[in-house]
Design a protein around this motif. Structure first.
Motif, PDB file in Angstrom:
ATOM      1  N   ALA A   4     -33.512 -50.122  40.578  1.00  0.00           N
ATOM      2  CA  ALA A   4     -33.383 -49.190  41.465  1.00  0.00           C
ATOM      3  C   ALA A   4     -34.128 -49.626  42.623  1.00  0.00           C
ATOM      4  O   ALA A   4     -35.286 -49.935  42.381  1.00  0.00           O
ATOM      5  N   SER A  56     -29.211 -48.260  43.282  1.00  0.00           N
ATOM      6  CA  SER A  56     -29.185 -48.388  42.158  1.00  0.00           C
ATOM      7  C   SER A  56     -28.289 -49.507  41.579  1.00  0.00           C
ATOM      8  O   SER A  56     -27.373 -50.034  42.402  1.00  0.00           O
ATOM      9  N   PRO A 103     -35.533 -47.368  45.519  1.00  0.00           N
ATOM     10  CA  PRO A 103     -35.570 -46.039  46.160  1.00  0.00           C
ATOM     11  C   PRO A 103     -36.040 -46.006  47.612  1.00  0.00           C
ATOM     12  O   PRO A 103     -35.759 -45.229  48.269  1.00  0.00           O
ATOM     13  N   SER A 104     -36.533 -47.258  48.437  1.00  0.00           N
ATOM     14  CA  SER A 104     -36.513 -47.278  49.385  1.00  0.00           C
ATOM     15  C   SER A 104     -35.198 -47.249  50.210  1.00  0.00           C
ATOM     16  O   SER A 104     -35.280 -46.869  51.326  1.00  0.00           O
ATOM     17  N   ALA A 138     -32.809 -45.204  49.279  1.00  0.00           N
ATOM     18  CA  ALA A 138     -32.169 -43.828  48.896  1.00  0.00           C
ATOM     19  C   ALA A 138     -31.705 -43.304  49.940  1.00  0.00           C
ATOM     20  O   ALA A 138     -30.585 -42.201  49.603  1.00  0.00           O
ATOM     21  N   GLY A 160     -28.958 -44.850  45.482  1.00  0.00           N
ATOM     22  CA  GLY A 160     -30.119 -44.815  44.844  1.00  0.00           C
ATOM     23  C   GLY A 160     -31.002 -45.467  45.508  1.00  0.00           C
ATOM     24  O   GLY A 160     -32.313 -45.012  45.794  1.00  0.00           O
TER      25      GLY A 160
END
Ligand code: UT7
Length: 311
Positions: free
Chosen positions: A180, A303, A182-183, A185, A301
């Motif tokens: 993943a 992801s 997350p930056s 997201a 994500g």
């Protein structure tokens, strides 16, 4: 390590088709734009009373009809469950009359099915389970704004299911990769409050991410398995855009027929898409014993998830 194989695959799509011609009447778009930019010709739309868990249930039923094994573990992959509680896994298990099992949902957006496969596979190693049902059910149409031409052409509804077994390790899972970033997201958003309810994405940046990440995952799986040019591998990717798949095939020198795609018929069905494509290609007998399959998911994500299977 316990050997775990994919014993059966099931799928289900709702009857109602939404074609590009239908969309031309709904928003300012054309069949030509949708076809050339996405590869999608039509998608299926669930009825008002047909929920994500119904799609997962019907796919699971199709899957279990092909095998006598019954799961002790059920993981439902979804980002569009109709309720927070009960979860989709419990609803699917209830409809299937399954008892004495562990059941939970997993949300990793479009990577969900492969994430669930990896979690199921690893719980089979450590938790004593010998049979795991992965059931994905996605009703994206509930979260799509059919006035927004940039997103409403992309999605469809579907269910897909896989049964994993340690008793029958044919089609063995050899390796999994999860990740993943997350930056990213905020690049894919859906199901939030007020103005974050409808699906939206930064299409261009997600496109770039998808092409690069899929390429990296293919390299990584080939390395880990020690594949040579004599080994034949198929990619069963998340079906988000045929141009993503073409770009990856071009970059990696993968022949067109080994990049499995059915996006023209179903659009992007999120967590269901890889199972839907696997089931169809399996039914068409496209894989031979000894081939390798790379299941590769990517999405919100941000992801990603990949699994290598030896056929
Ligand atoms: O599953 C989750 C992961 N998601 C993905 O993998 C999606 C990755 N991204 C994509 O698939 C593509 O970026 C899209 C299909 C979403 C968009 O394609 P694009 O080639 O990146 O188009 P764009 O967003 O750059 O838009 C190009 C033009 C724009 O017009 P202007 O600003 O150039 O005048 C859009 O307004 O196309 C316009 N456009 C449309 N025109 C006709 C956008 N949607 C449509 C449409 N019909 N449906």
């Amino acid at each position: 390590m316990k050997k775990v194989g994919i014993v059966a695959a099931g799928s289900y799509v709702p009857a109602r088709k939404l074609t590009n011609a239908d969309l031309e009447k709904m928003v300012d778009t054309t069949d030509e734009w949708i076809t050339t930019r996405t590869g999608i010709k039509e998608r299926r739309i669930a009825g008002h009373d047909e929920h994500a868990s119904d799609l997962a249930f019907k796919a699971a039923q199709d899957c279990l009809a092909q095998t006598a094994y019954r799961p002790e573990l059920l993981i439902a992959a979804t980002s569009t469950a109709e309720k927070c509680v009960p979860n989709q896994a419990s609803l699917v298990a209830q409809k299937l009359n399954l008892t004495n099992l562990a059941a939970f949902d997993l949300n990793a957006a479009c990577s969900g099915l492969v994430y669930a496969l990896a979690v199921g596979w690893s719980l089979m190693q450590t938790g004593g389970y010998d049979h795991t049902l992965i059931a994905a059910g996605e009703k994206l149409s509930r979260f799509v704004n059919y006035k927004d031409r940039t997103t409403c052409v992309l999605f469809g509804d579907a269910g897909a299911a896989l049964l994993l077994s340690a008793e029958e390790p044919e089609h063995e899972i050899l390796a999994v990769e999860l990740g993943a970033d997350p930056s990213g997201a905020d690049l894919v958003v859906m199901g939030g409050l007020n103005d974050e309810f409808y699906f939206r994405q930064d299409g261009r940046n997600v496109f770039k991410f998808a092409v690069e990440k899929m390429g990296n995952l293919i390299d990584r799986l080939k390395d880990r398995l020690g594949l040579t040019d004599n080994d034949r591998y198929f990619v069963i990717p998340h079906q988000a855009n045929s141009r993503i798949l073409e770009a990856v095939a071009r970059n990696k020198g993968i022949p067109e027929e080994r990049m499995i795609s059915n996006i023209a018929k179903y659009g992007n069905t999120s967590a269901a898409s890889i199972g839907l494509a696997l089931k169809e290609a399996w039914a068409e007998k496209r894989f031979k014993k000894g081939d390798y399959l790379f299941l590769i998911g990517f999405g919100g994500g941000l992801s990603w998830a990949a699994a290598a299977v030896r056929w």
